[in-house]
Design an enzyme around this catalytic site. Structure first.
Site, PDB file in Angstrom:
ATOM      1  CB  CYS A  11      -0.942   0.005   1.199  1.00 30.60           C
ATOM      2  SG  CYS A  11      -2.227  -1.261   1.117  1.00 30.60           S
TER       3      CYS A  11
ATOM      4  CG  PHE B   4      -7.367  -5.736  -0.321  1.00 32.05           C
ATOM      5  CD1 PHE B   4      -6.724  -4.551  -0.010  1.00 32.05           C
ATOM      6  CD2 PHE B   4      -7.218  -6.812   0.526  1.00 32.05           C
ATOM      7  CE1 PHE B   4      -5.940  -4.446   1.115  1.00 32.05           C
ATOM      8  CE2 PHE B   4      -6.436  -6.716   1.665  1.00 32.05           C
ATOM      9  CZ  PHE B   4      -5.797  -5.539   1.964  1.00 32.05           C
TER      10      PHE B   4
ATOM     11  CG  ASN C 247      -6.238  -0.853   0.546  1.00 34.15           C
ATOM     12  OD1 ASN C 247      -5.477  -0.583  -0.380  1.00 34.15           O
ATOM     13  ND2 ASN C 247      -5.796  -1.103   1.768  1.00 34.15           N
TER      14      ASN C 247
END
Length: 403
Positions: free
Chosen positions: A172, A223, A346
């Site tokens: 990330c 995700f 994400n």
């Protein structure tokens, strides 16, 4: 203390010109993104995932339902599809050695998405492909030789002499790490134009749920896939429109936290685990990191947190909430991050590009409506494996000029 770094646009409607860049400082000249075709509505994730993995465990279904609600995600894009599962049914079977199949899918997908995002960015930039001197490519979703940087350069038709850098398995924090590297290249090579591309997919980590791995469900609920791109260069020409100016950049790892974000490649794919303590670790360390970044520039050192913009990678809603509490930020400061999380989930290294795009759009609306906050200085932040903090002190060059 500087109190006018972030002003109310309604009080500044008389001046709406953009900020002038400083000579020799790297700027983000354009942004772009791309997504796979499969759009997933969060309301349908649970039933679809349980069906595709042939799981009928009511406790796992209840836990996933609860997680899908707490992530605040509404929509995501993913490479995985029913067509892929029909072609590779073994991906949904426990214990099957499927790394080759996963990489065959992933390697192709990340190159395609990175190519599309880069082309979108280049169109926004309006420069020539031949003017790209450097390529920085970021991905934690592929493993091959030669790497994805070369595959992307060939797909775009970049010069064989383009200077390439690849950042792999940075997770990330990779998007901000890529900006940091691009900034260094742009400032050390006068006249250069650096293309940064990020591309990620969750294919490598897709697997059926198990009571022995309840943390897998966090990834299912949170995700997403996609790609992002930016053109970075110093001393913009009259034809270029600089968006953000990049100043001090900092990377820091936190000792004894390397198991908090843990991922391992196995024959069954990547096994990934997020520690529950991650939001608390970020909360405990973020203020000192931000202060270090701000102290490296005399003008920014005196600005309060409330007078800054915040482009933060939205690792999850708990991380954003902990940051707001620690730094005393009002709810609107992380709006661009929360919007990116809501719309795309994400998406690992890509997500900071989506956050910056949201901020550009917010600045545009502020100029047009003369309403809302207009902040010149701010921080671009992300947190990844290590635990690694990445940050850049930046100026929003699209903020209204108050001189």
């Amino acid at each position: 203390m500087v109190s006018n770094s972030c002003a109310t646009a309604s009080k500044q409607a008389s001046s709406t010109s953009s900020m002038a860049p400083n000579p020799g400082k790297a700027t983000i000249l354009a942004l772009g993104h791309a997504f796979p075709q499969q759009l997933v509505m969060q309301d349908y994730v649970v039933d679809g995932f349980m069906r595709n993995t042939n799981c009928d465990d009511p406790e796992l279904k209840e836990k996933l339902t609860r997680l899908c609600k707490t992530t605040t995600v509404k929509t995501r894009y993913v490479v995985m599809s029913e067509e892929i599962l029909r072609s590779y049914p073994e991906l949904a079977e426990e214990g099957r050695p499927t790394m080759k199949q996963r990489l065959d899918i992933s390697n192709k997908a990340v190159t395609q998405m990175a190519t599309e995002a880069s082309l979108a960015c280049l169109r926004s930039w309006r420069g020539e492909l031949s003017d790209i001197t450097h390529l920085v490519y970021v991905s934690s979703s592929e493993a091959r030789f030669p790497g994805g940087d070369l595959h992307l350069a060939r797909a775009l038709g970049l010069s064989p002499d383009v200077r390439r850098v690849m950042l792999a398995f940075t997770g990330c924090s990779g998007g901000v790490a890529g900006l940091r590297v691009a900034k260094g290249l742009a400032e050390s090579c006068p006249g250069s134009r650096v293309l940064l591309a990020t591309s990620e997919t969750t294919i490598v980590g897709f697997r059926p749920p198990s009571p022995d791995r309840p943390y897998d469900l966090v990834g299912v609920a949170l995700f997403g896939d996609g790609a992002g791109a930016a053109v970075v260069g110093a001393d913009p020409t009259l034809d270029e429109r600089p968006l953000f100016e990049l100043h001090s950049a900092l990377q820091r790892f936190l000792p004894d936290t390397d198991k908090t974000i843990d991922g391992r490649l196995t024959e069954e794919g990547i096994k990934f685990q997020l520690g529950r303590e991650l939001p608390h670790i970020i909360e405990a360390n973020v203020e000192a990191f931000c202060r270090k970044l701000m102290q490296e520039h005399p003008e920014a050192a005196a600005i309060t947190y409330g007078d800054m913009f915040w482009a933060v990678h939205p690792g999850g809603p708990a991380i954003l909430t902990k940051m707001e509490g620690r730094l005393g930020l009002d709810g609107g400061k992380l709006r661009a991050s929360r919007s990116a999380l809501r719309d795309f989930g994400n998406a690992s290294s890509n997500t900071i590009i989506y956050v910056l795009e949201n901020m550009v759009e917010e600045s545009r609306k502020t100029r047009e409506t003369a309403e809302g906050e207009d902040c010149e200085w701010g921080l671009i932040l992300a947190f990844g494996p290590g635990i690694t903090f990445e940050g850049i002190l930046a100026r929003n060059l699209q903020a209204s000029n108050r001189d």
